[in-house]
Enzyme design. Structure first.
Site, mmCIF file in Angstrom:
data_model
loop_
_atom_site.group_PDB
_atom_site.id
_atom_site.type_symbol
_atom_site.label_atom_id
_atom_site.label_comp_id
_atom_site.label_asym_id
_atom_site.label_seq_id
_atom_site.Cartn_x
_atom_site.Cartn_y
_atom_site.Cartn_z
ATOM 1 C CB CYS A 117 -4.222 -12.041 6.514
ATOM 2 S SG CYS A 117 -5.641 -11.247 5.714
ATOM 3 C CB CYS A 127 -8.202 -10.564 3.379
ATOM 4 S SG CYS A 127 -7.714 -8.960 4.064
ATOM 5 C CE LYS A 192 -8.754 -6.962 10.272
ATOM 6 N NZ LYS A 192 -7.658 -7.669 9.608
ATOM 7 N NE ARG A 202 -6.222 -1.751 5.556
ATOM 8 C CZ ARG A 202 -7.516 -1.559 5.414
ATOM 9 N NH1 ARG A 202 -7.957 -0.665 4.546
ATOM 10 N NH2 ARG A 202 -8.377 -2.257 6.129
ATOM 11 C CE LYS A 245 -6.825 -5.301 13.427
ATOM 12 N NZ LYS A 245 -6.391 -6.011 12.273
#
Ligand code: PBG
Length: 321
Positions: A117, A127, A192, A202, A245
């Site tokens: 990423c 991203c 996702k 993060r 996810k």
């Protein structure tokens, strides 16, 4: 006459005899952060560390001794090395590439998965490539492919794109193949969702977007049909392993995906899920070990083969007990 399902629950031995789902150490994947700097604990994720290259071998030693067979690496470059194009993501001497080479020298049999990423490497924290306030899909693809190739060259067994750009699996597969890396697997973060459960990650990865959010590329949690579309595209483009996810709040999605597709499925038990369990456990409000094992078993019951979890090393030890 009373029907007696309880007959099957009368002793531990009978329960063990008939149980359907269990967790194997080989199911577990341990996410690890490697930092171009000093080792530090992640404040919002107690007992999770960002490892310097110097301290990585010691940490890997514990992973291998626990019986966990796979690690998922996230690289954290120096703040001053971040730029608009995330160029450290595809620098052959970047932090994650160095960590992969070191790991493969020390433990050739440990499966190394590289998260692919740009958000940890871009100055804006998105991203992909930014134009105005838009994350531009097609200009991002070659950069992701270069990052994947660079990690494959460093020795990664599996590359795991987590960016959610359209077409990235195909772009990565093609560049890997023309460079002779046709045996490098792709684990696609296929499904996702844009999730607040990524908050602690993060912090850990210094990857909070500097403006806006990820809703124009990650999925809307009000939708389920998109999960099929996204997975189908990834498989058509060459994904070997698919992923859903986050984990626990998305078991319905995982079940649908696992019943619809034959590719092995991973579920990512994400940072926010980890931190919630850890915080409650530290307060003495829940029993950490049993809550973790119950959560992971639920994910396998939903259809996961692989479990990506910050509890992997603990779980492997608990399985061994
Ligand atoms: C990078 C990435 C993220 C996670 C895995 N890869 C964060 C995000 O998309 O913002 C989240 C993992 C976790 O929360 O444990 N794009």
């Amino acid at each position: 006459m009373i029907k007696r399902p309880r007959r099957l629950r009368q002793s531990k031995q009978i329960r063990d005899l008939i149980h359907e789902v269990s967790i194997d150490k080989t199911d577990l994947i341990y996410p690890m952060f490697v930092i171009d700097g000093e080792t530090e604990e992640v404040v919002s994720m107690p007992e999770v560390y960002r490892y310097s290259l110097k301290d990585l071998p010691n940490a890997l030693d514990k992973v291998v001794k626990s019986g966990v067979n796979a690690v998922l690496f996230f690289g954290i470059p120096k703040e001053s090395d971040k730029d608009e194009a995330g160029s450290q993501a595809y620098n052959d001497n970047g932090i994650v590439q160095r960590a992969i080479r070191l790991t493969k020298e020390l433990y050739p049999d440990l499966i190394v998965i590289a998260d692919i990423c740009l958000c940890e490497y871009t100055s804006h924290g998105h991203c992909g490539v930014i134009e105005g306030d838009c994350v531009v899909n097609d200009k991002t693809l070659p950069l992701l492919a270069k990052a994947a190739l660079s990690c494959a060259k460093a020795g990664a067994d599996i590359v795991a794109p987590s960016d959610m750009m359209d077409g990235r699996i195909g772009a990565i597969r093609e560049l890997l193949d023309v460079n002779g890396y046709e045996n490098t697997l792709i684990m696609a973060y296929s499904v996702k969702y844009s999730s607040s459960f990524y908050g602690p990650f993060r912090d850990a990865a210094d990857s909070t977007p500097k403006f806006g959010d990820r809703k124009s590329y990650q999925m809307d949690f009000r939708n389920k049909k998109e999960a099929i579309t996204e997975t189908q595209l990834d498989i058509e483009e060459g994904a070997d392993i698919i992923m859903v996810k986050p984990g626990m709040p998305y078991l319905d999605i995982a079940k649908t995906v696992s019943e619809t597709f034959n590719a092995p499925l991973a579920i990512y038990h994400v940072s926010g899920e980890y931190s919630m369990i850890k915080a409650a456990a530290q307060n003495g409000w829940i029993d950490e070990k049993s809550v973790v094992m119950e959560s992971l078993t639920a994910m396998k019951r939903a259809g996961a083969k692989m479990l990506i979890t910050y509890y992997a090393v603990n779980a492997a030890e608990w399985i061994g007990e």
